[in-house]
Enzyme design. Structure first.
Site, short mmCIF file in Angstrom:
data_model
loop_
_atom_site.label_atom_id
_atom_site.label_comp_id
_atom_site.label_asym_id
_atom_site.label_seq_id
_atom_site.Cartn_x
_atom_site.Cartn_y
_atom_site.Cartn_z
N GLU A 53 0.21 4.43 9.93
CA GLU A 53 -1.24 4.30 9.69
C GLU A 53 -2.06 5.30 10.51
O GLU A 53 -3.15 4.99 10.99
CB GLU A 53 -1.69 2.85 9.90
N LEU B 160 1.06 5.12 -0.03
CA LEU B 160 0.42 6.43 0.12
C LEU B 160 1.44 7.50 0.53
O LEU B 160 1.53 8.57 -0.07
CB LEU B 160 -0.70 6.33 1.17
N THR B 161 2.23 7.20 1.58
CA THR B 161 3.15 8.20 2.16
C THR B 161 4.24 8.59 1.16
O THR B 161 4.74 7.74 0.41
CB THR B 161 3.80 7.61 3.42
N GLU B 162 4.62 9.86 1.21
CA GLU B 162 5.71 10.34 0.33
C GLU B 162 6.80 10.97 1.18
O GLU B 162 6.58 11.28 2.36
CB GLU B 162 5.14 11.39 -0.63
N PRO B 163 7.96 11.21 0.58
CA PRO B 163 9.04 11.81 1.37
C PRO B 163 8.62 13.11 2.05
O PRO B 163 9.02 13.37 3.17
CB PRO B 163 10.15 12.04 0.33
N PHE C 14 0.87 -1.19 0.00
CA PHE C 14 0.00 0.00 0.00
C PHE C 14 0.90 1.23 0.00
O PHE C 14 1.66 1.44 0.95
CB PHE C 14 -0.86 -0.07 1.28
N GLU D 293 -1.38 11.79 17.28
CA GLU D 293 -1.84 13.19 17.29
C GLU D 293 -2.95 13.38 16.26
O GLU D 293 -4.01 13.96 16.56
CB GLU D 293 -0.66 14.14 16.96
N GLY E 63 14.79 -5.58 34.73
CA GLY E 63 15.98 -4.85 35.18
C GLY E 63 17.02 -4.76 34.06
O GLY E 63 16.68 -4.56 32.90
C1 LIG Z 1 8.28 1.14 9.29
C2 LIG Z 1 7.25 1.97 8.58
C3 LIG Z 1 6.36 1.35 7.71
C4 LIG Z 1 5.43 2.11 7.01
N1 LIG Z 1 4.62 1.51 6.08
C5 LIG Z 1 3.87 2.27 5.25
C6 LIG Z 1 3.17 1.70 4.14
O1 LIG Z 1 3.19 0.48 3.93
N2 LIG Z 1 2.47 2.52 3.32
C7 LIG Z 1 2.41 3.86 3.51
O2 LIG Z 1 1.77 4.55 2.71
N3 LIG Z 1 3.06 4.45 4.56
C8 LIG Z 1 3.78 3.70 5.41
N4 LIG Z 1 4.47 4.26 6.47
C9 LIG Z 1 4.38 5.70 6.65
C10 LIG Z 1 3.58 6.13 7.89
O3 LIG Z 1 2.22 5.87 7.70
C11 LIG Z 1 3.89 7.61 8.12
O4 LIG Z 1 5.21 7.67 8.66
C12 LIG Z 1 2.90 8.28 9.06
O5 LIG Z 1 1.65 8.41 8.43
C13 LIG Z 1 3.38 9.67 9.52
O6 LIG Z 1 3.78 10.45 8.44
P1 LIG Z 1 5.21 11.18 8.48
O7 LIG Z 1 6.22 10.16 8.84
O8 LIG Z 1 5.37 11.89 7.20
O9 LIG Z 1 5.12 12.18 9.66
P2 LIG Z 1 4.49 13.66 9.60
O10 LIG Z 1 3.14 13.63 9.01
O11 LIG Z 1 5.48 14.59 9.01
O12 LIG Z 1 4.37 13.98 11.15
C14 LIG Z 1 5.47 14.35 11.96
C15 LIG Z 1 4.95 14.67 13.35
O13 LIG Z 1 4.06 15.80 13.26
C16 LIG Z 1 2.83 15.48 13.86
N5 LIG Z 1 1.74 16.17 13.19
C17 LIG Z 1 1.50 16.25 11.85
N6 LIG Z 1 0.38 16.95 11.63
C18 LIG Z 1 -0.10 17.32 12.84
C19 LIG Z 1 -1.22 18.06 13.29
N7 LIG Z 1 -2.11 18.57 12.43
N8 LIG Z 1 -1.39 18.24 14.63
C20 LIG Z 1 -0.51 17.71 15.51
N9 LIG Z 1 0.58 17.02 15.15
C21 LIG Z 1 0.78 16.82 13.84
C22 LIG Z 1 2.69 13.98 13.70
O14 LIG Z 1 1.76 13.43 14.62
C23 LIG Z 1 4.13 13.54 13.96
O15 LIG Z 1 4.36 13.45 15.34
C24 LIG Z 1 5.36 3.52 7.22
C25 LIG Z 1 6.24 4.12 8.13
C26 LIG Z 1 7.19 3.38 8.78
C27 LIG Z 1 8.14 4.08 9.70
#
Ligand SMILES: Cc1cc2nc3c(=O)[nH]c(=O)nc-3n(C[C@H](O)[C@H](O)[C@H](O)COP(=O)(O)OP(=O)(O)OC[C@H]3O[C@@H](n4cnc5c(N)ncnc54)[C@H](O)[C@@H]3O)c2cc1C
Length: 389
Positions: free
Chosen positions: A370, A138-141, A136, A374, A347
């Site tokens: 997922e 969805l997430t991007e850099p 799946f 927050e 411990g």
């Molecule tokens: C091991 C692993 C497996 C993964 N597998 C998948 C996969 O199979 N497919 C896929 O699509 N993605 C996958 N992901 C991505 C994952 O779903 C994302 O990392 C997650 O959704 C958070 O996005 P981000 O890392 O860009 O963090 P960001 O969205 O940048 O968030 C950074 C911080 O800011 C906080 N934040 C952001 N917006 C707000 C707000 N409005 N209010 C308060 N706090 C906020 C967040 O809670 C977080 O603490 C995976 C990630 C990892 C690490």
């Protein structure tokens, strides 16, 4: 150690008074397989000394992914709560396997809900039987929680789409045969089905992780990646709605996975507290140790009831988005505390034993993946404010 316990059995009876025996047989058989074939492998998966692929195929062979899907496509047609419970058991056996499998199944659920009949006929049976592995994307850099700002684009040209961009942190990437990919067209975020053989589809190096080390996580890169028009899932511009809907279901299952991790850490803490002595007696005699054991047990039961409650609403066709998120937020945070307390009870051995601190390392992912805690708290409060109007 029995993975499918009398407590699970009792809950099946409560949630499914007329069919619980049938469901319990399925779960008990899966639990026995996991105990024998997956649980002993788990430390090796964490250490990179074994591969997930073989045992995952064997688990698919036991019908793990068939559970919630219609018999029309070769599934078992059982309630979602039975499937979520199976993922809890798998979370106990090996969390990284559970992660890989739940994401695989989330793709199948997306195809079932939003795919065309032709897509379902072609892809569902191979996915749910495990002949094909799914991923799946969805997430991007530069866009995670704020997925609507995705930069990956899909441009329609002469009967096909050209996809450009990349997806980050993608579980099963590089191993999967099928990718559910979200990319923006002129109508907005849209959803596509890609096969691993698609021209222009590439993968980054395997990412090093704190935990969940058995599962593979990579970047997925699209360079003029050509996808036939018929691989658009649902309608153009509806991709964000589809992703949300798929993730609501996946969050119930992630909650179950974390209850499974906690159960294993708790079992180890109980055994150690009985056996380790200090001040002339087992540390289990000390009230402050007992408090941790009691709190973990309360957390496990509460987490389990929350994911079963959300599952039941889903089975009954209700709006379960808030309850799914409540279950995920609670169970993932509870699980971190349960694993941390298990380390504390052990411990110095807790801090230095891979096979113990890996539970905390595995659990650590899921207040992020997922839907972060927050963002889910925002979703819950938004839904509850709307419900209270
Ligand atoms: C091991 C692993 C497996 C993964 N597998 C998948 C996969 O199979 N497919 C896929 O699509 N993605 C996958 N992901 C991505 C994952 O779903 C994302 O990392 C997650 O959704 C958070 O996005 P981000 O890392 O860009 O963090 P960001 O969205 O940048 O968030 C950074 C911080 O800011 C906080 N934040 C952001 N917006 C707000 C707000 N409005 N209010 C308060 N706090 C906020 C967040 O809670 C977080 O603490 C995976 C990630 C990892 C690490």
């Amino acid at each position: 150690m029995a993975i499918y316990t009398a407590e699970h059995k009792q809950l099946m009876q409560m949630f499914h008074p007329t069919k619980h025996q049938e469901y319990s047989e399925v779960l008990s058989s899966l639990g026995s397989f996991m105990e024998k074939e997956i649980l002993p492998l788990s430390p090796k998966l964490d250490a990179g000394e074994a591969s997930l692929a073989g045992p995952r195929s064997a688990l698919f062979g036991q019908g793990m992914s068939l559970i919630p899907f219609p018999t029309k496509y070769g599934g078992l047609g059982l309630p979602f709560s039975v499937y979520a419970t199976a993922v809890e058991l798998l979370g106990t056996a090996d969390a990284s396997m559970a992660l890989s499998v739940e994401i695989h199944n989330a793709v199948a659920e997306g195809l079932l809900k939003f795919g065309t009949e032709a897509q379902r006929e072609r892809h569902l049976a191979p996915i749910i039987s495990g002949r094909k592995l799914a991923s799946f994307a969805l997430t991007e850099p530069a866009s995670g929680s704020d997925a609507g700002t995705m930069a990956t684009s899909a441009e329609k040209r002469a009967g096909e789409y050209s996809i450009n961009g990349s997806k980050m942190f993608i579980t099963n990437a590089g191993e999967a045969d099928i990718y559910l990919v979200f990319a923006k067209t002129s109508k907005g975020p849209s959803c596509f089905l890609l096969e691993s053989s698609s021209p222009g589809l590439k993968f980054g190096a395997e990412l090093k992780k704190l935990g969940m080390r058995g599962s593979k996580t990579r970047e997925v890169i699209f360079s003029d990646c050509r996808v036939p028009e018929g691989n658009l899932v649902g309608e153009e511009g509806r991709g964000a709605d589809y992703a949300k809907e798929i993730l609501h279901g996946a969050r119930i299952v992630v909650a179950a996975l974390n209850v499974g991790i906690s159960q294993l850490a708790y079992g180890k803490a109980l055994a150690y507290a009985r056996q380790r002595r200090a001040f002339g007696r087992p540390i289990a005699d000390f009230q402050l140790v007992r408090e941790k054991l009691a709190d973990t047990k309360i957390g496990i039961n509460a987490g389990r009831l929350l994911y079963l409650y959300a599952s039941r609403i889903k089975e009954m066709g209700g709006d379960y988005a808030s309850e799914a998120s409540q279950a995920k937020v609670y169970a993932t945070e509870m699980s971190l505390k349960a694993c941390d307390d298990a380390i504390q009870i052990h411990g110095g051995y807790g801090y230095t034993t891979d096979d113990l601190h890996r539970h905390w390392r595995d659990a650590r992912l899921l207040t992020i993946g997922e839907g972060t805690s927050e963002v889910l708290r925002m979703l819950i409060s938004r839904r509850e404010l709307a419900r209270s109007q």
